[in-house]
Scaffold this active site. Sequence first.
Site, PDB file in Angstrom:
ATOM      1  N   CYS A   1       0.878  -1.171   0.000  1.00  8.63           N
ATOM      2  CA  CYS A   1       0.000   0.000   0.000  1.00  8.63           C
ATOM      3  C   CYS A   1       0.916   1.223   0.000  1.00  8.63           C
ATOM      4  CB  CYS A   1      -0.979  -0.025   1.180  1.00  8.63           C
ATOM      5  SG  CYS A   1      -0.237  -0.076   2.817  1.00  8.63           S
TER       6      CYS A   1
HETATM    7  C1  RB5 Z   1      -3.893   5.394   0.792  1.00  7.23           C
HETATM    8  O1  RB5 Z   1      -5.172   4.942   1.079  1.00  7.23           O
HETATM    9  C2  RB5 Z   1      -2.926   5.042   1.929  1.00  7.23           C
HETATM   10  O2  RB5 Z   1      -3.436   5.489   3.139  1.00  7.23           O
HETATM   11  C3  RB5 Z   1      -2.710   3.539   2.001  1.00  7.23           C
HETATM   12  O3  RB5 Z   1      -2.216   3.086   0.798  1.00  7.23           O
HETATM   13  C4  RB5 Z   1      -1.729   3.051   3.053  1.00  7.23           C
HETATM   14  O4  RB5 Z   1      -0.558   3.801   3.048  1.00  7.23           O
HETATM   15  C5  RB5 Z   1      -2.261   2.856   4.397  1.00  7.23           C
HETATM   16  O5  RB5 Z   1      -1.601   2.363   5.314  1.00  7.23           O
END
Ligand code: RB5
Length: 159
Positions: free
Chosen positions: A71
């Site tokens: 993420c």
């Molecule tokens: C984007 O939603 C961002 O918050 C996500 O990719 C991540 O970094 C969360 O932990």
Amino acid sequence: MKKIGIGADDAALELKETLVEHLEEKGYEVEDYSPPSKEEAKNAGIDYPDVAVEVAEAVARGDHDQAILCCGTGLGMSITANKVPGVRAAQCHDVYSAERAKKSNNAQVLTMGGRVIGPEAAKTVMDAFLESEFGGGSSAPKVDKMIEVDRRYHGTPAS
Ligand code: RB5
């Protein structure tokens, strides 16, 4: 060898693509749980917890021995995956941690952040994770204690 599970949210689809290519070049079979595009993720309301839980449940079922989650930071994926009983997910952005996550902690899931690490470093970290094995020995009773905590709070078998 079982397929590697991989999943990313909208913030890490590019990194995930790089990692899938790298895995396939190395001969791994890959099952991708990511939304196909940022647009589709947005339209369908698919966020990091949705992807993390799907991949972590597949690991808990035994569909995958190992999985990669990406993420923006690697944090949301790690926090969510660790809520699934039996799953040990580790956010790592360096080779030493990636090795230790496997050798000491017997983690099955590596998480990384597409906004934190570049593609080349991420490939190296992922290789270190996938190529390391749990050492057992003095680490085994410590992992057993983690499993016991998992059982205490989830009341279900954890491996
Ligand atoms: C984007 O939603 C961002 O918050 C996500 O990719 C991540 O970094 C969360 O932990």
